[in-house]
Design an enzyme around this catalytic site. Structure first.
Site, PDB file in Angstrom:
ATOM      1  CG  ASP B 355      -3.640   1.823   3.961  1.00 62.92           C
ATOM      2  OD1 ASP B 355      -4.737   1.245   3.979  1.00 62.92           O
ATOM      3  OD2 ASP B 355      -2.600   1.326   3.518  1.00 62.92           O
ATOM      4  CB  THR B 357      -2.692  -3.323   4.842  1.00 60.95           C
ATOM      5  OG1 THR B 357      -3.986  -3.675   5.272  1.00 60.95           O
ATOM      6  CG2 THR B 357      -1.833  -4.530   4.662  1.00 60.95           C
ATOM      7  CG  ASP B 623      -8.069  -5.179   6.481  1.00 59.02           C
ATOM      8  OD1 ASP B 623      -7.926  -5.579   5.324  1.00 59.02           O
ATOM      9  OD2 ASP B 623      -7.163  -5.071   7.308  1.00 59.02           O
ATOM     10  NE  ARG B 718     -16.223  -5.359   2.696  1.00 59.30           N
ATOM     11  CZ  ARG B 718     -16.075  -6.296   1.798  1.00 59.30           C
ATOM     12  NH1 ARG B 718     -15.118  -7.161   1.924  1.00 59.30           N
ATOM     13  NH2 ARG B 718     -16.870  -6.372   0.771  1.00 59.30           N
ATOM     14  CG  ASP B 748      -3.411   3.797   0.913  1.00 57.32           C
ATOM     15  OD1 ASP B 748      -4.550   3.455   1.247  1.00 57.32           O
ATOM     16  OD2 ASP B 748      -2.384   3.167   1.210  1.00 57.32           O
TER      17      ASP B 748
END
Lengths: 340, 1115
Positions: B355, B357, B623, B718, B748
């Site tokens: 992941d 972030t 993102d 995305r 996640d």
């Protein structure tokens, strides 16, 4: 302080163990160790091998087969008859002194004392002299636990029942005179068997302990009459019985029959001369393609004659040396890790 | 009371399996369901049949009891813990509305139909229909009819309605029901219910009606179905055990045939000494021999294998828990091996799915540098070389503070812009305690920076913005927000100051703004561009700020046209864009900001290390592409030399299919691409819940995988949580590789669960990822230690263990096989029964355990220094079918030596006092001693790392063997247990013979020397990487920690500091939206589209998905 402690309450302990930093010896297979190691081991093996071989060569062994297979062989008549206590004799000549102490063995081949059911067919408690097992032998002895009329057999089981029952006497003929060679039947069994594992019940006379029991089916005499010459050598502590009960690990085996008593003329062993073994031939081996033999042997520090071990040490030792040369060549040629 | 009549499940939960009385029967039943244990039971039964029994039942019984009790104790401890957790959960307190007042009640007493009150940050006890408004990213909103009740206790107590809903199920995203109040029916959907396990945020309280209690709640319905993860070694072992079963059967068949032949040739004539048992003829005897040999050779089936494997894994898990180098002191979080059964898989990872972030980045944006009017400010000292530098490093440049305070107009204008031009929501619960809710962390960082520099954004209404400028409150009139979108890449506000001055403030991406500047700014632009390049080189996200003074008349006109455009029915977007374009020109450049999306410490280095270990890292992020790429660069996944940036993005299936061939005619053999960015950028249709992943559709899956695997680096942008899991499963399924997923948030979880190994980043706000993970730690950088050190060691240890275990059991058993040829295939054991009992459990247990807990080929520092050491694990080189066969052959060889050397040397041998030595007990003892000498020495050759413990274990086992043997064969034991120890005297009468020792010596050297020689030659001819490093370790000092060179990107590539999603300027200006401001409630965002969810996944975390044990752990 207290606050600090609580802040790092979960911090793992900093010990060599938890951090996997225990001091350790980390050997690697480096040329400096392996190659000299092989050379040293090889040389040591060769040395041991030579010593073993020399020792083994110095041991005298005399083997005489008396199965009576062929028609001309000494005991062929006995081997074909079913007569009890059939007599036959073997002659042999010694040109030189058979160095003492000399041991007298009988040998059997193709005899499966190590067969599982055979091996299990005994009652340790009974043989330990426990009278309660005299009247009710363990079922492991089956079918040699009770005879046809439900009398308990003592000693029970296949091993005891099949006890070797040939007997031998050794005579020496010196200038026409026949001289019987003194044989010693004491102390031919393991001390632990004689003193610990096998015991007669503490009943005197011993015969009374066997009241209500019958002798093994194939035995000629009951257990308490195995040695008529020595009362203490009867019952379960009879030396011949003990030797037989120590069952062999392999199908070809030899068992100690007697020692040549080192006295008189036989102080130093068997002197040169003509000898005769008189055999009372009872034990049937031809039915199962077995063979019987008598063996005379002396021993060294390493026991009886054993060519194999000496040769094996020599061969392995030489191989080690050869291997070290091979490794040296490989090392010199490739020599990791200088290539990089 | 009405509800009670339906006997709904109450809220007490029970995750424990046993109680005191049911433990023994149930646990035994469970254990015997395992194949190995059932097999043992079967053996035990065989051994009780006297005709078959070739071994006393004690042999198997002992092993079985040891295995059962170890497992039983473990299960008992687990269950006690579950009981504790249940009790803790059930006894938690909640406020329940009863008889018109709130009462503090235990969770387990909450009934369906109760009305309960929850406070902020409290867990949901049971599922309920939310009565109060709760606002956040996953917005839960009450029905108006219930919302109006507020916190009026009397009204709530008097509330009378009927809820009809679907039966309890495990679907977290669906709820259907109706509420009937006063004859009116209201629909209840997923937005109206709170699930058990959720945390309430941003509202002080809420009232709810309990709908499902305890076992009916969706959390519990979901739990217990978590997939049981097994390692590839487990699978392999299971296959091998099946092979061994086949091997055993064939060996037994061979021996049965041998027995049949023997019975015909020898046995039939031997019956005079050994009559057949009544009722058993030769064929039946042979048939029984088959089963007898199944018993004799049972050691082939690795009985204690599973227990030992569990034990070793547990030990290695403890080492992970204990590692101080994976302990994060800042929030006191040690690494945690939550699953103790997967360790060796950590040494085989081929793909990491990460992941972004919160995992790679801290999700903390810091206003780092700025350029105002051509002058660069910001800390010039770069601390990134310093591993220990405070990551909370802040803006340290005092000169800027002085510039502001001295009243420099440009500087003031700069911060004024920052405090005005944004869509941030302020929240001021108490006077002076201000907090911001920003759509993106970038915006928050900028507004916070302005606040710190004395331009405090205080509050806003649809028409005004209140700012405290250097202690003076100024209220600006907000005339328009020209919002951000992806095309515009900028946003502007138009405000009127109290003095009446009209100004447009604009911030945006450099390229966009520079095109729209007044020509007079050219010079300043050049200077600023230099600064921007510098910032971009540092991986900072930049924005350029500009302003423009507006003419009052023009503004009135523009405003008019703006209004017309915004109500236009057709082409509204275009018309607005045109208007914006018209007004946002000839702007004056103010400067530029640089915001750092702070990576976690050591991320680039870790990624570099993992890449060196040939681990492929895929970043899966929600993102936008630009953000993801930017992070890719800053954490060293993407580098400037990577030329072929390869972007797959299309909106339709066809588009995706075509897209991988951007150059049109690619040769069939594609050149390896340097990196690829996979994006699944779909037209966002908020109403459509099913984001169709075209690229993940069946026919395109392989294409996608093929393309992706050719890339060095893959970034998927995305992607939804579900798609993350799909990507992981895709790789798992088609690449047959071991995958690891690492993440920190709720989004996640699916990926973490899908991967072979899930890693959660702990110590942050949410616990959900951690709870469903197998391993957790606080910082991404610990991943390299987990994999390259712990994983590698665990893998090596496990492989060594399995190899050695199979080897020693083969050797042990095959000796019996050879002996069969010399004992008439009678199933006579060559060893003493006690030796068979103790061989695995006592004599050889400790040394191998010592090796498998402590062994390390090279220490941790060298492991990290040479990440390439990791490769053999990925290729599964240390334990596979080939290796298994080699262990089989090795065992076969050793067993031949161990049997035939003593056989040859003992043939006709006698003791040196002429007495018997080839009796069965002494031969057995000789073979046993040879066997132990060989397997112990083999272990010594295999052990690389000799700690004191290893020495001790080996010595203890060796001495222990002799001590136990001598004791068991002693007089005393025979006196006490006459028939149990019939081998009396075997040790004494054997060990005093030189020939015995010479035989042992010969045997074990003959077994060991070839191994040593072959290994030595292999090291010389084909050294493995381990050999090289081990040699290097011996000859060289470890180089000091690698210099952490500055990771500067010489790049003009720049990310601009926006969240890259449509802003919510519309909402800010809409009256409806800000209506509630007056009620002094928490600031509200209405339901927004998924983009916010993508950008701020950390704000909402439901813990509703994890398995029961993790749930109880957390609780």
């Amino acid at each position: 302080m207290v606050k600090q402690e609580s802040e790092s309450a979960n911090r793992p302990d900093n010990t060599a163990f938890t951090q996997q930093r225990l001091p350790a010896w980390q050997p690697i297979l480096s040329a400096g160790i392996v190659i000299p190691g092989f050379v040293l081991i090889g040389l040591a093996f060769i040395g041991i091998g030579v010593a073993l071989l020399v020792t083994s060569r110095s041991i005298q062994v005399l083997e005489l087969d008396y199965t009576g297979d062929g028609n001309g062989s000494p005991c062929s008549s006995c081997s074909q008859s079913t007569t009890v206590n059939c007599k036959c004799s073997l002659n042999f000549t010694l040109d030189t002194l058979f160095q003492g102490p000399v041991f007298f063995y009988y040998g059997l081949s193709n005899y499966f004392q190590n067969y599982r059911r055979y091996g299990a067919s005994k009652d340790d408690n009974q043989l330990y002299g426990d009278l309660s097992y005299f009247t009710s032998p363990s079922s492991s002895c089956s079918p040699y636990d009770y005879d046809g009329s439900k009398n308990p057999i003592v000693p029970c089981g296949s091993i005891a029942n099949s006890m070797f029952n040939d007997t031998f006497t050794l005579t020496r003929t010196v200038s026409g005179k026949t001289d019987s060679v003194p044989l010693d039947g004491k102390g031919i069994a393991w001390w632990t068997d004689y003193n610990v594992k096998y015991r007669n019940p503490s009943v005197t006379p011993l015969k009374n302990a066997f009241n209500g029991t019958v002798k093994p089916i194939d035995w000629a005499k009951p257990a308490y009459e195995l040695d008529t010459s020595d009362a203490s050598n009867n019952g379960f502590v009879n030396q011949d019985f003990l030797v037989w009960m120590r069952r062999a690990a392999l199908p070809n085996f030899r068992k100690l029959y007697r020692r040549i008593d080192a006295s008189g003329d036989y102080q130093n062993g068997l002197p040169a001369g003509n000898y005769t073994i008189d055999i009372t031939y009872n034990y049937p081996v031809r039915v199962f393609n077995g063979a019987k033999k008598v063996v005379f042997s002396n021993v060294s520090w390493m026991g009886g004659k054993n060519e194999f071990l000496g040769i094996a040490y020599l061969v392995i030792g030489s191989l080690c040396v050869v291997m070290s040369v091979v490794m040296l060549i490989v090392y010199a040629k490739f020599k990791f890790p200088d290539e990089e | 009371t009405f509800n009670l009549s339906f006997r709904y499940a109450n809220n007490a939960i029970k995750t424990s399996k046993y109680n005191i009385f049911t433990f023994l029967p149930l646990n035994l039943f469970e254990q015997f369901k395992r194949l190995a244990n059932a097999y043992f039971l079967f053996l035990l039964i065989l051994e009780l049949i006297p005709q078959i029994s070739s071994l006393s039942w004690i042999t198997t019984g002992f092993a079985l009891i040891v295995v059962l009790s170890i497992t039983g104790v473990k299960d008992a401890i687990d269950d006690i813990n579950r009981h504790k957790c249940d009790r803790q959960v059930n006894n938690r307190k909640v406020d329940v509305l009863m008889d018109g007042q709130l009462k503090n009640e235990k969770w387990m007493n909450v009934q369906v139909g109760d009305i309960v009150k929850l406070g902020n940050n409290e867990f949901e006890a049971s599922e309920r229909n939310s009565v109060q408004k709760e606002t956040n990213l996953k917005v839960k909103q009450a029905l108006t009819v219930t919302g109006e009740l507020g916190d009026n206790i009397e009204a709530l107590a008097a509330f009378n309605g009927e809820v009809r809903c679907e039966p309890p199920n495990n679907r977290l995203d669906k709820f259907k029901g109706t509420l009937t109040v006063n004859g009116e029916r209201y629909a209840l959907d997923n937005d109206k219910v709170l699930l058990r396990g959720c945390t309430l945020r941003n509202t002080e309280w809420c009232f709810g009606l309990v709908i499902f209690g305890g076992p009916d709640s969706k959390l519990i319905q979901n739990s217990g179905k978590s997939m049981f993860k097994r390692t590839s070694i487990d699978h392999l072992t299971n296959i091998l055990v099946l092979c061994i079963f086949g091997f055993l059967a064939s060996m037994c068949s061979i021996l049965t045939i041998g027995n049949a032949i023997w019975e015909r040739n020898e046995g039939s004539v031997f019956t005079m000494f050994l009559p057949r048992e009544p009722g058993i003829d030769a064929p039946l005897a042979s048939f029984l021999i088959f089963w007898s040999y199944v018993i004799v050779l049972n050691a082939l089936i690795p009985s204690s294998l599973y227990v030992s494997v569990e034990f070793i894994r547990l030990g290695n898990s403890f080492f992970i828990d204990w590692d101080r180098k994976m302990y994060y002191p800042k929030n006191d979080t040690p690494a945690q091996a939550r699953t103790t059964t997967l360790n060796e898989e950590l040494g085989q990872i081929k793909y990491i799915f990460s992941d972004k972030t919160g995992t790679l980045t801290q999700n903390i944006m810091t206003f780092n540098k700025c350029s105002i009017n051509g002058k660069a400010y910001g800390e010039q000292v770069d601390f990134s070389w310093n591993n220990l530098a405070d990551p909370k490093y802040n803006f340290h440049d005092h000169s800027l503070v002085e510039m502001v305070r001295s009243g420099n107009p440009e500087t003031q204008e700069f911060f004024r812009l920052l405090s005005l031009c944004h869509t941030v929501m302020p929240e001021e619960k108490k006077e002076g305690e201000l907090s911001y809710q920003a759509q993106s962390p970038d915006e928050g960082a900028l507004v916070t920076a302005a606040r710190n520099f004395g331009f405090v954004f205080r509050s806003r209404t649809p028409e005004t913005i209140t700012v405290v400028e250097m202690g003076r409150q100024v209220i600006y009139e907000l005339l328009a927000i020209l919002d951000f979108n992806n095309m515009r890449k900028r946003m502007s506000v138009i405000v009127r100051s109290p003095e009446g001055k009209l100004t447009l403030y604009c911030k945006g991406a450099d390229t966009v703004i520079f095109e729209r500047l007044h020509p007079s700014c050219n010079k300043l632009m050049e200077v600023t561009t230099d600064h921007l390049n510098e910032y971009a080189g540092d991986g900072l996200r930049t924005l350029v700020l500009a302003y423009k003074d507006l003419n009052e008349n023009y503004m009135i006109d523009w405003k008019q046209r703006h209004h017309e455009a915004s109500v236009a029915m057709e082409g509204r977007e275009e018309k607005l864009d045109e208007l914006y374009e018209e007004i946002e020109k000839d702007m004056m450049l103010l400067g530029a900001t640089a915001v750092e999306d702070k990576l976690q410490d050591g991320v680039p280095q870790t990624i570099e290390q993992l890449a060196k270990a040939d681990i492929k890292i895929w970043v899966l992020t929600g993102d936008k592409q630009e953000t993801a790429e930017n992070i890719g660069y800053s954490c060293n996944m993407l580098r400037e030399e990577m030329k072929d940036v390869f972007v797959v993005s299309a909106n339709t299936a066809e588009g995706v299919k075509e897209d991988p061939h951007p150059q049109g005619a690619r040769p069939p053999l594609w050149e390896p691409l340097h990196y690829g960015v996979l994006t699944d950028d779909l037209t966002p249709i908020p109403s459509s819940l099913h984001h169709q992943a075209f690229a993940l559709e069946k026919n395109l899956r392989l294409e996608l995988l093929r393309t992706a695997c050719m890339c060095q680096t893959v970034i998927c942008c995305r992607v939804t949580p579900l798609q993350k899991a799909q990507v992981v499963q895709l790789v798992k399924k088609y690449k047959q590789a071991v995958t690891l997923a690492i993440g920190d948030g709720a989004n996640d979880v699916s990926m973490i669960k899908a991967a072979h190994i899930g890693v959660g980043i702990s110590g942050q706000e949410g616990m959900q990822a951690v709870l469903s993970s197998d391993y957790s730690f606080a910082q991404f950088r610990y991943l390299q230690r987990l994999l390259l050190v712990h994983g590698r060691w665990s893998y090596i240890r496990m492989c060594k263990f399995l190899g050695y275990f199979f080897y020693k059991n083969f050797t042990f058993t095959l000796v019996q096989f050879w002996y069969a040829f010399f004992c008439g295939f009678s199933a006579q054991t060559v060893y003493d029964e006690w030796f068979i009992t103790f061989y695995n459990m006592v004599y050889t247990a400790l040394p191998v355990l010592g090796m498998c807990l402590f062994d390390q080929d090279v220490n941790d520092r060298w492991s990290l220094q040479h990440p390439e050491l990791y490769a053999p694990g990925q290729k599964n080189q240390y334990f596979n079918k080939k290796a298994f066969v080699s262990y089989l052959i090795h065992g076969c060889y050793c067993s031949l030596i161990i049997f035939f050397i003593p056989w040859a040397s003992m043939n006709d041998a006698v003791r040196n006092d002429g007495k018997d030595i080839v009796s069965h007990p002494s031969f057995a003892f000789l073979l046993q001693t040879c066997l132990l000498a060989v397997v112990h020495t083999q272990l010594c050759v295999d052990t690389y790392y000799w700690t004191a413990v290893n020495h001790f274990f080996v010595l203890l086992s060796t001495i222990g063997y002799f001590a136990i043997s001598v004791t068991m064969y002693s007089n005393g034991m025979f006196y006490v247990f006459t028939s149990s120890f019939p081998l009396i005297g075997a040790a004494r009468n054997t060990l005093n013979q030189p020939i015995v020792w010479l035989t042992i010596f010969l045997t074990f050297l003959l077994c060991i020397l070839p191994v040593v020689a072959i290994r030595f030659i292999f090291i010389q001819l084909r050294p493995t990487i381990n050999d090289k490093v081990r040699y290097k370790m011996r000859t060289e000092e470890l180089p000091g920690p690698a210099p952490r060179h500055l990771l500067r990107r010489r790049s003009t590539r720049s990310g601009y500091a926006f969240s890259h999603s449509q802003g919510y300027g519309d909402l800010v200006t809409s009256r409806k939206f800000l209506m509630k401001r007056s009620t002094k409630r928490a600031p509200l965002f209405t339901q927004t589209d998924s983009s916010i969810f993508q950008n701020q996944p950390q704000h909402y975390r439901t813990i509703a998905e994890e398995a029961e044990e993790s749930q109880s752990h957390k609780l």
